[in-house]
Design an enzyme around this catalytic site. Sequence first.
Site, mmCIF file in Angstrom:
data_model
loop_
_atom_site.group_PDB
_atom_site.id
_atom_site.type_symbol
_atom_site.label_atom_id
_atom_site.label_comp_id
_atom_site.label_asym_id
_atom_site.label_seq_id
_atom_site.Cartn_x
_atom_site.Cartn_y
_atom_site.Cartn_z
ATOM 1 N N SER A 130 5.823 -4.242 9.344
ATOM 2 C CA SER A 130 5.343 -3.604 8.118
ATOM 3 C C SER A 130 3.835 -3.477 8.121
ATOM 4 O O SER A 130 3.113 -4.446 8.383
ATOM 5 C CB SER A 130 5.770 -4.420 6.898
ATOM 6 O OG SER A 130 7.163 -4.408 6.743
ATOM 7 N N HIS B 208 3.386 -4.668 0.105
ATOM 8 C CA HIS B 208 4.214 -5.878 0.116
ATOM 9 C C HIS B 208 3.754 -6.896 1.160
ATOM 10 O O HIS B 208 4.146 -8.061 1.092
ATOM 11 C CB HIS B 208 5.701 -5.521 0.308
ATOM 12 C CG HIS B 208 6.098 -5.150 1.696
ATOM 13 N ND1 HIS B 208 6.209 -3.844 2.116
ATOM 14 C CD2 HIS B 208 6.433 -5.903 2.764
ATOM 15 C CE1 HIS B 208 6.599 -3.813 3.374
ATOM 16 N NE2 HIS B 208 6.731 -5.051 3.798
ATOM 17 N N ASP C 275 3.603 1.735 -1.602
ATOM 18 C CA ASP C 275 3.630 0.533 -0.755
ATOM 19 C C ASP C 275 2.457 0.521 0.225
ATOM 20 O O ASP C 275 2.622 0.214 1.405
ATOM 21 C CB ASP C 275 4.956 0.421 -0.004
ATOM 22 C CG ASP C 275 5.168 -0.976 0.586
ATOM 23 O OD1 ASP C 275 4.566 -1.931 0.072
ATOM 24 O OD2 ASP C 275 5.902 -1.103 1.584
#
Length: 363
Positions: free
Chosen positions: A210, A104, A134
């Site tokens: 992230s 993402h 992910d």
Amino acid sequence: MRKILKNTLRIAVVASFAISLLLSGCAGAKSATTESVAPLSVSLPTNSARMTPIVQAASKVGPAVVGITNKRLARDFFNRLVDASGTGSGVIYRSDGYIVTNHHVIEGAKEILVQLSDGRELPAKLLGSDSITDLAVIKIDAKNLPAATFGDSDAVMVGETAIAIGNPLGLELRGTVTAGVVSALNRTVKIGDSDVPLIQTDAAINPGNSGGALVNADGEVIGINSRKVAAGGVEGLGFAVPSNIVKSVVRDLEKNGAVTRPYLGVYLMDKETLDRNNFEYDLQGGVLVYKIAPNSPIAKAGIKPMDVIVKINGEKVSRASELRAKLFTHKVGDVVTLTVLYRGEFHDYKVTLGAAPKPEKKK
């Protein structure tokens, strides 16, 4: 004796005068910057009590954590296409420029830029991405980079130190280190169309973290930070993709640009699922084979519905997510041993993992 002393004093005076001239000449040449010259300081050895495992782990892994800028097109309030950008983190795992991050973080990018810990900014190429876990792999053209060491996430223990390194809220706060503990293992959190078993931690993870590193006290990366629960009144719920899954996925992304997943061809139910459906069955700590796909690897091995899988390769499994986590570390063609309980007896089955069928496109 007086003559020697007199000569010595004369030499000292001359030397002192020469040094005075030399210093006054430097000051004259740099008169505009004399105020910025720092006073002489003495470097003292760091107190060993300050060199905690967190300090050592952060200094070891920190240089391998990078900032990532995703430049992409987005829709504005009037549904017009406009340039937009977002930031995240990544971890160098090979010194020749290979970086792992979150799917993402780079999703939809038309341009990817990487900011290294030494201040350089370099363009990156996307090698492959996987929405289910992910994870993504990008590559920059650079050599001799600091690379992180990835540890064994199967050896991680609840309660041990967990250190998150990344770039929360943008690159201005890059290299931020937060610390906590491993709160839980094999947490099932929905990512895309799959339940992926994750490491839960209370180390602060914020937007921008992230793709960064979750590190143990030995300075080994045990996970790639993926997401946090951001509900009101909720604190300390961050999640990372375990390093063993990362290593397996990265191999496929490097080689093929996509992940070919190992496949058993079975629908499983664990105690939690059975309890939710008010269904009683003695699982002996394992998972129930509820349904089997025709001609699947597990069907060919001879395992049948209502059997209970209690181990894979000698390791106990009590949840469906645990079994999936073990499978994520294997590749198509690997042979695994499933220990199955049937009518009070344990049996071992050799299963050759197949390739997961691709989902049919909707018409």
